[in-house]
Design a protein around this motif. Structure first.
Motif, short mmCIF file in Angstrom:
data_model
loop_
_atom_site.label_atom_id
_atom_site.label_comp_id
_atom_site.label_asym_id
_atom_site.label_seq_id
_atom_site.Cartn_x
_atom_site.Cartn_y
_atom_site.Cartn_z
N LEU A 7 78.40 76.70 28.77
CA LEU A 7 77.56 77.69 28.16
C LEU A 7 77.66 77.72 26.44
CD1 LEU A 7 77.67 81.19 30.11
CD2 LEU A 7 75.72 79.51 29.97
N CYS B 84 74.81 77.09 23.87
CA CYS B 84 74.46 77.85 23.02
C CYS B 84 74.58 77.47 21.60
CB CYS B 84 74.95 79.12 23.24
SG CYS B 84 74.55 79.98 24.86
N PHE C 78 71.53 76.33 19.71
CA PHE C 78 70.88 77.18 19.27
C PHE C 78 72.09 77.74 17.74
CE2 PHE C 78 69.56 77.52 23.48
CZ PHE C 78 68.28 77.45 23.28
N ASP D 189 75.11 78.93 17.86
CA ASP D 189 75.75 80.23 18.18
C ASP D 189 76.91 80.30 17.50
OD1 ASP D 189 75.99 82.89 19.11
OD2 ASP D 189 76.57 81.94 21.24
N LEU E 188 75.46 84.81 21.30
CA LEU E 188 74.51 84.32 22.23
C LEU E 188 75.36 84.15 23.48
CD1 LEU E 188 71.76 83.74 23.25
CD2 LEU E 188 71.98 81.53 22.32
N THR E 189 76.43 83.36 23.53
CA THR E 189 77.24 82.90 24.73
C THR E 189 77.67 84.34 25.46
OG1 THR E 189 77.95 81.15 23.60
CG2 THR E 189 79.14 81.70 25.42
N LEU F 6 74.65 86.00 27.07
CA LEU F 6 74.24 85.24 28.28
C LEU F 6 75.32 85.60 29.57
CD1 LEU F 6 72.92 81.71 27.34
CD2 LEU F 6 71.97 83.52 28.40
#
Length: 338
Positions: free
Chosen positions: A144, A148, A152, A154, A159-160, A163
């Motif tokens: 992940l 992320c 992205f 992150d 964001l991780t 999620l």
């Protein structure tokens, strides 16, 4: 790595060690097992929270390169885990009587080596090396992060963490029948998010807690974990163990503000301690405990002696193993990169 984190990693590793001693003693019919050993299973939850904290710290403080990140995680985890897994598989194949339930199952071995849970057995990865189920979650968390942060940017792992929360929520709402989905959507993955949150709280806070407050929170957190275990309130471990583990980490970063070479080393060896302890306990149950049972000593003293002997053996074995792999892994990395 921060000394306090190393101390807490050592605590988590030995907590799991004591829990598995308790489980083995109970299975052997022993009528005395210290109640404090039972909470040792929560060492896994502390490990997950610490992992979330460490990853958040690394990603926030250093430039991210997906290839380097993946390589570092693989070379940190795979060599020892594969060695231990293949050793168990070999024993299962040539001397199955030495193992209680593990069999030389090729399908199970392949799942284990690639950190894939056994979807045929819901809620359990049942790898060849049983405790490897935790590493399946670790690898999922790392995947992940790569997605992320790599795609992205992150940097904060917000964001991780989001999620992780979303995946856990979906698991609660849908109640998957598929074993793989049940495994990956289990609430325990929230503990990585807890660790991420702890890092950013500490970062924003910018200073340590007062000692009296830090020790109060730390002791209270560990006490809650013990009391919920004794009361057998463990249906939702993410609440009874995960949240207290997060508070223990938060407080421990301030409370454990001392310098101990031994505790630091134990933290350095925590991965080896975690993977090797099952072998040490198995050997102790077959070779040491029968001898102690033949002595005319009280059960509490016998268990204390047994635990101490195994702990010493485990520390020595972990130190040696750490040194061996510290020598081999860099050389294997150099060979693989050519």
């Amino acid at each position: 790595m921060q000394l306090q984190v190393q101390y807490l990693r050592a605590l988590a590793a030995f907590a799991v060690f004591y829990y598995h001693i308790a489980a083995n003693l109970k299975n052997s019919g022993n009528d005395y097992v210290p109640a404090i050993y039972e909470v040792g299973s929560a060492g896994v939850d502390l490990f997950f929270v610490i992992s979330g904290y460490i990853m958040a710290k690394i990603i926030w403080e250093k430039p991210f390169n997906a290839k380097n990140f993946v390589n570092s995680r693989i070379w940190r985890i795979v060599p020892l885990y594969w060695s231990a897994t293949l050793f168990v598989f070999f024993i299962a194949a040539v001397a199955p009587d030495l193992l209680s339930s593990t069999t030389a199952d090729i399908g199970q071995l392949i799942h284990s080596l690639f950190f894939i849970p056994n979807g045929a057995n819901p809620l359990s990865s049942t790898p060849t090396l049983v405790i490897g189920w935790t590493l399946n979650y670790e690898m999922f968390f790392y995947a992940l992060i790569v997605i992320c942060v790599g795609l992205f940017r992150d940097k904060s792992l917000a964001l991780t963490a989001t999620l992780l929360c979303l995946i856990a929520l979906i698991g609660q709402l849908i109640h998957f029948k598929n074993g793989y989905m049940q495994f990956y959507t289990d609430l325990i993955i929230l503990e990585f998010a807890f660790g991420i949150a702890v890092f950013h709280i500490v970062r924003v806070q910018g200073k340590s807690l007062p000692s009296y407050l830090a020790y109060t929170v730390l002791i209270t957190s560990l006490t809650i974990m013990q009391l919920t275990t004794m009361a057998e309130i463990n249906n939702h471990r993410v609440l009874t163990w995960g949240l207290p583990a997060a508070f223990a980490l938060y407080a421990g970063l301030s409370a454990m503000n001392f310098n101990s070479r031994l505790f630091k080393k134990l933290g350095d060896w925590s991965y080896e301690i975690y993977l090797l302890h099952v072998f040490i306990i198995a050997g102790g149950m077959k070779l040491i405990l029968p001898y102690l049972n033949g002595l005319n000593i009280a059960n509490p003293i016998k268990i204390a002696i047994f635990t101490t002997i195994l702990a010493v053996i485990l520390i020595i074995a972990s130190a040696i193993t750490n040194s061996i792999f510290a020598y081999l892994v860099p050389r294997l990395r150099n060979i693989s990169s050519k």
